[in-house]
Design a protein around this motif. Structure first.
Motif, short mmCIF file in Angstrom:
data_model
loop_
_atom_site.label_atom_id
_atom_site.label_comp_id
_atom_site.label_asym_id
_atom_site.label_seq_id
_atom_site.Cartn_x
_atom_site.Cartn_y
_atom_site.Cartn_z
N GLY A 82 0.78 -1.22 0.00
CA GLY A 82 0.00 0.00 0.00
C GLY A 82 0.81 1.27 0.00
N LYS A 134 -0.94 13.26 0.69
CA LYS A 134 -1.42 12.92 -0.65
C LYS A 134 -0.27 12.76 -1.63
CE LYS A 134 -5.97 15.09 -0.19
NZ LYS A 134 -6.90 16.14 -0.74
N ASP A 186 -2.31 3.81 0.02
CA ASP A 186 -3.71 3.46 0.20
C ASP A 186 -3.87 2.50 1.38
OD1 ASP A 186 -4.43 4.90 -2.16
OD2 ASP A 186 -3.76 3.18 -3.37
#
Length: 314
Positions: free
Chosen positions: A241, A294, A266
């Motif tokens: 992730g 982000k 993620d």
């Protein structure tokens, strides 16, 4: 004289000749391409092609139309070319060198580049102060920046400024003809032998290959124990992730240093990441703070801008 010396080093190291056609995708005001592109072509008689801005389709078109033999890249450009769709008919046949500077190359990117272009990505290392000094001319070891280029001498010194043996971490010191003499209005940065301390922590193996382990200024001091952010980043990058990460220090309220991890990905959560790190890292290396962003700030060459990561965390 310094720039000419650097160009000669590239010419001799890569056997550049008047028949070569060099495509510099980064601008030549970047010191890497100033030496490997502009100066190498001037001292060898090779043709030099410049790009106003990087568009991977245009890079491929010029490579095919002009029979480019040497392509100069930075990692973000190599990734873009490795990911593009390429048919057998559009694959360039002339390339003999694809040289990546200003950052590391992953095995995955190299593998995809080989599938597209039929040659391995080679590695280049240097700085504004030294010019290009180390290059990897072989496919392996992919995680090495290579061996000293023609006319370059190096030493690896420990924290006591004693020479390290093979496979021991130390700071990289360089001496070469393309090196600067010092900073303006500052004390000399060179040792008694004329070697310059690069600030990079490296390991040299018995075959002479250099492996970068981190930056001296980025080392985090936890109660006298040293934490190399690169090691922690390598562990975090393997976690499912995680797309990208950076590890930096921060000042606690008591002014002691702590380890701070900034991650992009993620489905990430601090509890699972902390458990994962404790199984692979020493307790003092495990981040005290996990942050989820982000994206990481990068410059136009794709390098993480670490100064923008260093904010105070309570």
């Amino acid at each position: 004289d310094n720039l000419t010396s650097e160009g000669i080093s590239y010419r001799n190291t890569f056997a550049i000749n008047p028949e070569d056609r060099i495509l510099s995708l980064p601008p030549v005001y970047h010191s890497y391409c100033l030496g490997a592109g502009c100066m190498a072509s001037l001292v060898s008689g090779a043709s030099l092609y410049l790009s106003r801005r990087f568009v991977y389709r245009n890079a491929l078109r010029v490579t095919c139309e002009k029979d480019i033999t040497i392509m100069l890249l930075v990692p973000i450009m190599a990734r873009s070319l490795a990911n593009m769709y390429l048919t057998e008919q559009t694959r360039p046949r002339s390339l003999r060198v694809a040289l990546v500077g200003a950052g590391p190359i992953s095995k995955d990117v190299n593998s995809r580049f080989v599938d597209k272009f039929g040659i391995n990505l080679l590695s280049n290392y240097g700085s504004t102060e030294t010019g290009g000094v180390i290059s990897r001319l072989t496919p392996e070891p992919i995680d090495s920046i290579g061996r000293p280029m023609d006319g370059v001498e190096l030493k690896v010194k420990d924290e006591h400024l004693k020479s390290c043996g093979f496979n021991h971490e130390g700071e990289l010191w360089i001496r070469c003809g393309g090196m600067f003499s010092g900073y303006l209005n500052a004390e000399s940065e060179l040792d008694e032998g004329g070697f310059y301390a690069t600030g990079d922590i490296v390991v040299q193996d018995p075959e002479g290959y250099i492996f970068i382990k981190g930056r001296k200024k980025n080392i985090i001091n936890i109660g006298g124990k040293k934490v190399n952010p690169s090691k922690v980043e390598a562990v975090l990058s393997q976690y499912a992730g995680v797309k990208e990460c950076a590890v930096v220090s921060y000042k606690k309220i008591n002014q002691e240093e702590g380890v701070r991890a900034i991650l992009v990905g993620d489905g990430l959560n601090e509890r699972d990441l902390r458990t994962y790190c404790k199984s692979l890292l020493n307790q003092y290396e495990t981040p005290s703070v996990f942050e989820f962003w982000k994206s990481l700030p990068r410059n136009e060459l794709g390098k993480i801008v670490r100064d923008l990561l260093n904010k105070k965390v309570d």
